[in-house]
Design an enzyme around this catalytic site. Structure first.
Site, mmCIF file in Angstrom:
data_model
loop_
_atom_site.group_PDB
_atom_site.id
_atom_site.type_symbol
_atom_site.label_atom_id
_atom_site.label_comp_id
_atom_site.label_asym_id
_atom_site.label_seq_id
_atom_site.Cartn_x
_atom_site.Cartn_y
_atom_site.Cartn_z
ATOM 1 N N ASP A 277 0.766 -1.174 -0.003
ATOM 2 C CA ASP A 277 0.266 0.119 -0.081
ATOM 3 C C ASP A 277 0.947 1.114 -0.221
ATOM 4 O O ASP A 277 1.755 1.375 0.794
ATOM 5 C CB ASP A 277 -1.009 0.012 1.146
ATOM 6 C CG ASP A 277 -1.749 1.010 1.206
ATOM 7 O OD1 ASP A 277 -2.807 1.066 0.558
ATOM 8 O OD2 ASP A 277 -1.894 2.056 2.178
ATOM 9 N N GLU A 326 14.544 -15.124 -0.226
ATOM 10 C CA GLU A 326 14.865 -16.266 0.775
ATOM 11 C C GLU A 326 13.905 -17.645 0.784
ATOM 12 O O GLU A 326 14.269 -18.331 1.215
ATOM 13 C CB GLU A 326 14.980 -15.694 2.297
ATOM 14 C CG GLU A 326 16.026 -14.872 2.195
ATOM 15 C CD GLU A 326 15.972 -14.186 3.806
ATOM 16 O OE1 GLU A 326 15.088 -14.511 4.471
ATOM 17 O OE2 GLU A 326 16.478 -12.845 3.880
#
Length: 607
Positions: A277, A326
């Site tokens: 956002d 990751e």
């Protein structure tokens, strides 16, 4: 952004979203267990929530994600992603407010619709000053939506149904009830916690004027003055949105550390990505310089602003990309970034930053063939240098629904154009976003009484129009009596009233009707999956067409698809290039190798 903006394949829904409305359904077998180390918000510094070393997802989730990755390399390049606004999607407990148990119950609708992923608008613990975009605790679910276990159950069941899950992340600002901000106010000037926000002394002899002339997106100044612990007037704090939404200071390392741990918290629970956002708003120009003019909201997306689209945001997203990478299964970041140009938007999508960004330039383009072709070409051209997919979107929780935006001559025209616009969008190369209810052809609700409105900008002057509630009215699922299956009981509550006409627009009413908008979406999404020429890509081949008509081809070794769209108010007769795959309205009869395309109609042909 918090300011704004063939045979039927589905199954008829049940009449209500939960068999036992007073309790969520039990979690399915294999659901991710709630995190034992989760703790609710309190007054300690939020870095105490840190998740520690990076962890990978639970094995069963990772295995499914690896299998999906093997089938769909870089799934996000062609994904159709469906935005769920939870408070208006489905209400399982009958309190009139949508919840996560309701979302979970209705996930089969999204599977049957044919989308690839679900984007959940915020469900975090929040005072709800701005519909959850004012977050008090980024690691807790607000009780109005359920519990963290409910969120985990939604994620797990979505994965079992073949749907990925993207959650909203709100990093530009938090709630004034966030632990950091509460402590900063309590401790007063000099508190170390104030450095994590933008606290400043005011101008004037007694500091009674705001520190600069920035205006809130919701209207009024972007600054609110505090009261010191001893009751005297204090410093001011920056909030680009509501006063209950203080902006973080992203120059402070603790803010960076905190959000990296928040990312890992949700990635550990198995989510597939984040919609970020106000991704363009995190970094402010050094010194917080004055704008020197009023009416700043009108400049949004048109020119550089000292509080939006600063170059410093890109270092943040490069660090976030390392966290996303990751984890297995191609977890993604999606930027909600209002920028002055498509080229500026593309900067968020360089190979070491985010994966997608919303295409607001396309969303704000009217129903005009020349304008649409121009924005399509510009969007595709801007994304090629960074190797990112273009995204396409017509509506969201901040803007007037496109069935109403396109209704120059009334609702019938608006619906016809909305259906045609959906086929145009889904034929373009890249990823498409659907806003809940557009598959039902829902219009904007424009006659909500003032007393039911909850949009914070409605209550503040000279900002937005304050009418975002009209696109947030709860969905109709079934039945002839409000809340039309949104809640468990006929005649039950609904946080915003639904129009009586929506009974005929419900999922149940449209399922099985070959002329309905719902079945059009189902057919189009099925064809999109079946046709190798549709989906990912970075170009279209434009074809010669009359004024007001768009026509282009997308080709693949196995065959191509031609999309033709008549944006005019009169029918046109065109050569018929091949069999019709799907059309937004019934075409005229074939005649001498030609076919009549009605006004405001789109068609896909196999070529």
């Amino acid at each position: 952004m918090t300011e704004h903006l063939a045979a039927p394949t589905g199954t008829a829904p049940t009449d209500h979203p939960a068999a036992t409305p007073t309790a969520p359904a039990p979690a399915p077998a294999g659901a991710v267990a709630p995190r034992a180390d989760h703790r609710p918000a309190d007054d300690r510094p939020a870095e105490d929530h840190a998740a520690g070393e990076p962890r990978t997802a639970a094995p069963h989730t990772a295995d499914r994600r690896a299998e999906a990755g093997a089938r769909h390399s870089e799934w996000w390049r062609e994904a159709v992603i469906y935005q769920v606004y939870p408070r208006s999607f489905a209400d399982a407990d009958g309190d009139g407010m949508g919840d996560l148990a309701g979302v979970r119950h209705r996930l089969p609708h999204l599977r049957d619709l044919g989308v690839d992923a679900v984007w959940l608008s915020p469900c975090y613990a929040s005072p709800q000053a701005d519909a959850g975009y004012d977050v008090a605790d980024y690691r807790a679910i607000d009780p109005m939506f359920g519990t963290l276990a409910d969120a985990e159950a939604v994620i797990d069941e979505a994965h079992q149904l073949g749907l990925r899950v993207i959650v909203d992340l709100v990093p530009n600002h938090c709630s004034d009830q966030h632990a950091w901000f509460r402590r900063a106010l309590r401790e007063g000037p000099g508190s170390a916690l104030r450095d994590r926000f933008h606290f400043r002394t005011g101008k004037g002899a007694d500091g009674h004027l705001p520190p600069n002339d920035w205006e809130s997106i919701f209207g009024g100044p972007a600054w609110t003055r505090t009261t010191n612990p001893d009751g005297t007037p204090g410093e001011w704090y920056l909030h680009l949105f509501a006063p209950q939404q203080p902006d973080f200071n992203w120059d402070h390392p603790a803010v960076h550390d905190e959000f990296r741990t928040i990312l890992r918290f949700w990635l550990d629970l198995g989510i597939d990505g984040f919609r970020i956002d106000v991704a363009h708003g995190l970094v402010k120009a050094a010194g917080l310089p004055d704008m020197g003019q009023t009416g700043q909201l009108k400049l949004l997306g048109n020119q550089p602003l000292p509080f939006f689209d600063q170059d410093g945001v890109h270092a943040i997203y490069r660090s976030w990309r390392k966290v996303l990478d990751e984890y297995p299964g191609q977890r993604i970041g999606v930027a909600e970034a209002w920028t002055p140009s498509a080229e500026r938007t593309a900067r968020y999508l360089r190979p070491d930053e985010l994966h997608q960004a919303f295409n607001f330039h396309y969303l704000t383009t009217g129903w005009d063939a020349a304008a649409l072709r121009s924005v399509i070409d510009a969007s595709l051209a801007a994304m090629r240098p960074v190797g990112a997919p273009t995204t396409w979107v017509l509506s969201n929780h901040d803007v007037v629904r496109h069935a109403t935006r396109f209704a120059d001559a009334g609702p019938e025209q608006g619906l016809a154009r909305a259906r045609a616009a959906a086929l145009l969008m889904l034929a373009l190369p890249g990823s498409a976003y659907l806003y809940q209810g557009e598959e039902l052809g829902l219009p904007e609700v424009t006659d909500l009484p003032d007393e039911v409105r909850q949009d914070p900008s409605f209550f503040r002057g000279n900002g937005q129009d304050g009418l975002r509630d009209g696109c947030r009215v709860p969905l109709p699922w079934s039945g002839d009596v409000p809340p039309y299956g949104f809640g468990p009981e006929p005649g039950g509550p609904s946080w915003l009233p639904q129009p009586a006409a929506w009974a005929r627009l419900s999922v149940a009413a449209q399922t099985g009707d070959p002329h309905s908008t719902l079945e059009l979406y189902r057919r189009a999404l099925a064809v999109r999956r079946e046709q190798p020429a549709l989906g990912a890509g970075d170009a279209v081949r434009w074809l010669t067409a009359p004024d007001g008509v768009l026509s282009f081809r997308r080709d693949a070794p196995q065959g191509g698809v031609q999309c033709t769209v008549n944006t005019t108010s009169a029918p046109v007769r065109l050569p018929e290039p091949g069999p019709v795959l799907v059309a937004s309205a019934e075409l005229g009869p074939a005649e001498g190798g030609t076919r009549e395309l009605p006004a405001d109609t789109a068609v896909w042909w196999a070529v």
